[in-house]
Design an enzyme around this catalytic site. Sequence first.
Site, mmCIF file in Angstrom:
data_model
loop_
_atom_site.group_PDB
_atom_site.id
_atom_site.type_symbol
_atom_site.label_atom_id
_atom_site.label_comp_id
_atom_site.label_asym_id
_atom_site.label_seq_id
_atom_site.Cartn_x
_atom_site.Cartn_y
_atom_site.Cartn_z
ATOM 1 N N SER A 55 41.593 -3.900 -29.771
ATOM 2 C CA SER A 55 40.207 -3.419 -29.805
ATOM 3 C C SER A 55 40.035 -1.945 -29.461
ATOM 4 O O SER A 55 38.964 -1.392 -29.700
ATOM 5 C CB SER A 55 39.340 -4.252 -28.868
ATOM 6 O OG SER A 55 38.711 -5.263 -29.595
ATOM 7 N N LYS A 61 38.842 0.225 -32.147
ATOM 8 C CA LYS A 61 37.420 0.243 -32.545
ATOM 9 C C LYS A 61 36.772 1.588 -32.233
ATOM 10 O O LYS A 61 35.833 2.006 -32.906
ATOM 11 C CB LYS A 61 36.677 -0.916 -31.867
ATOM 12 C CG LYS A 61 37.159 -2.299 -32.367
ATOM 13 C CD LYS A 61 36.548 -3.446 -31.577
ATOM 14 C CE LYS A 61 36.732 -4.820 -32.181
ATOM 15 N NZ LYS A 61 38.035 -5.434 -32.083
ATOM 16 N N TYR A 76 34.134 -5.624 -23.198
ATOM 17 C CA TYR A 76 33.653 -6.949 -23.625
ATOM 18 C C TYR A 76 32.458 -7.364 -22.762
ATOM 19 O O TYR A 76 31.682 -6.528 -22.336
ATOM 20 C CB TYR A 76 34.774 -7.998 -23.536
ATOM 21 C CG TYR A 76 36.067 -7.590 -24.198
ATOM 22 C CD1 TYR A 76 36.099 -7.256 -25.540
ATOM 23 C CD2 TYR A 76 37.252 -7.538 -23.484
ATOM 24 C CE1 TYR A 76 37.291 -6.903 -26.160
ATOM 25 C CE2 TYR A 76 38.445 -7.200 -24.095
ATOM 26 C CZ TYR A 76 38.454 -6.875 -25.427
ATOM 27 O OH TYR A 76 39.624 -6.529 -26.032
ATOM 28 N N TYR A 110 40.738 -3.812 -41.217
ATOM 29 C CA TYR A 110 40.456 -4.128 -39.810
ATOM 30 C C TYR A 110 41.708 -4.649 -39.098
ATOM 31 O O TYR A 110 42.064 -4.175 -38.008
ATOM 32 C CB TYR A 110 39.310 -5.153 -39.724
ATOM 33 C CG TYR A 110 39.141 -5.692 -38.318
ATOM 34 C CD1 TYR A 110 38.518 -4.940 -37.323
ATOM 35 C CD2 TYR A 110 39.645 -6.955 -37.974
ATOM 36 C CE1 TYR A 110 38.398 -5.432 -36.021
ATOM 37 C CE2 TYR A 110 39.530 -7.439 -36.678
ATOM 38 C CZ TYR A 110 38.907 -6.679 -35.706
ATOM 39 O OH TYR A 110 38.796 -7.151 -34.426
ATOM 40 N N VAL A 148 43.073 -6.653 -26.485
ATOM 41 C CA VAL A 148 43.805 -7.862 -26.074
ATOM 42 C C VAL A 148 45.327 -7.677 -26.110
ATOM 43 O O VAL A 148 46.059 -8.561 -25.678
ATOM 44 C CB VAL A 148 43.393 -9.109 -26.896
ATOM 45 C CG1 VAL A 148 41.949 -9.493 -26.641
ATOM 46 C CG2 VAL A 148 43.649 -8.912 -28.378
HETATM 47 N N1 GLU Z 1 42.581 -7.938 -33.376
HETATM 48 C C1 GLU Z 1 41.863 -8.620 -32.343
HETATM 49 C C2 GLU Z 1 40.886 -9.580 -32.959
HETATM 50 O O1 GLU Z 1 40.377 -9.303 -34.010
HETATM 51 C C3 GLU Z 1 41.171 -7.609 -31.495
HETATM 52 C C4 GLU Z 1 40.542 -8.228 -30.309
HETATM 53 C C5 GLU Z 1 40.467 -7.360 -29.116
HETATM 54 O O2 GLU Z 1 41.364 -6.613 -28.776
HETATM 55 O O3 GLU Z 1 39.430 -7.477 -28.451
HETATM 56 O O4 GLU Z 1 40.601 -10.608 -32.409
#
Ligand code: GLU
Length: 315
Positions: A66, A69, A242, A190, A260
């Site tokens: 994430s 992002k 989060y 993504y 994650v």
């Molecule tokens: N690639 C992970 C997913 O799409 C990213 C989640 C994360 O790091 O919060 O679930």
Amino acid sequence: MNKVNLENVVRDAYNYARSFENDGNVASYIPELFKADRDALGVCIVANNGKIYKYGDCETRFTMQSISKVVSLILALQTEGKEKVFSKVGVEPTGDAFNSLVRLETHTHIPLNPMINAGAIAVAGVLDGRFPFSDFLSLLRRICGRDDILLNERVYLSEKASGMKNRAMAYMMANEGVIEKDVEQVLDVYFKMCSVDVTAVDMAMLGSVLANDGVNIFTGERIIDSEHALIAKTLMVTCGMYDGSGEFAIRVGVPAKSGVGGGIMCCVENNFGIAVYGPSLDAKGNSVWGLKILEYLSKELNLHYFSGSKIKEYF
Ligand code: GLU
């Protein structure tokens, strides 16, 4: 006031974290991530005095997950502009888990913010270049000052094979016109962005560029527009950890984004880029020992935005 020795501080922060039981779990919903060493731990600070302080597993590669992002949002803002991006994704915190799809059933069907899966998939849908993933990689390489940042093929394939919930979100958004392109292609971009291998040093570099208004302190090169850096940092404050963002804001109080894969990337305005790596996660998806390191650093160096005292001088 005496200056603090950052080399000692990062070592002490690391040992402080390790004094706690490792009661987290390595992410397993993406099978390939589960192979990480649950006891790995590293901390890196890129400081504005031009020095890099690191302790522990700072050369170990882990996937951005994430944390990507933040970079995909910046890329979208750079290439597509604010108006277009924020017609497809909002800027409000959710209070829900990172992979929740419940809020997609609102009247607008627009995901709440770009720091959660649905929002980042919508951002990937906005990227319009012919090769959005190579654009992402080029931007990331410039930020980290390293040309050999690469896709982790195994994690990417593992995500692609297991990412059914992300797929569900993407199709829901396509159904409502939030995603207007080929859904599988958008998801592919993504998944790839999440699956780029980095180190704690790379992520501290990203934090440093953000902390310095978009400028690389080593080269003086502006990589990110000031306004885009501001947007990214603000969203990191409100949504970066989060549904643990509020508690993190109280305990640590710096803009941060977690992934994650076990990384957390932070920035401290005009001072530090900080990153930690520890793949053992709490129930919300944040690195258990990584959080302890950041709590320690925040207290020790007065990093909290409302600490009331100046950041300690350091060498
Ligand atoms: N690639 C992970 C997913 O799409 C990213 C989640 C994360 O790091 O919060 O679930």
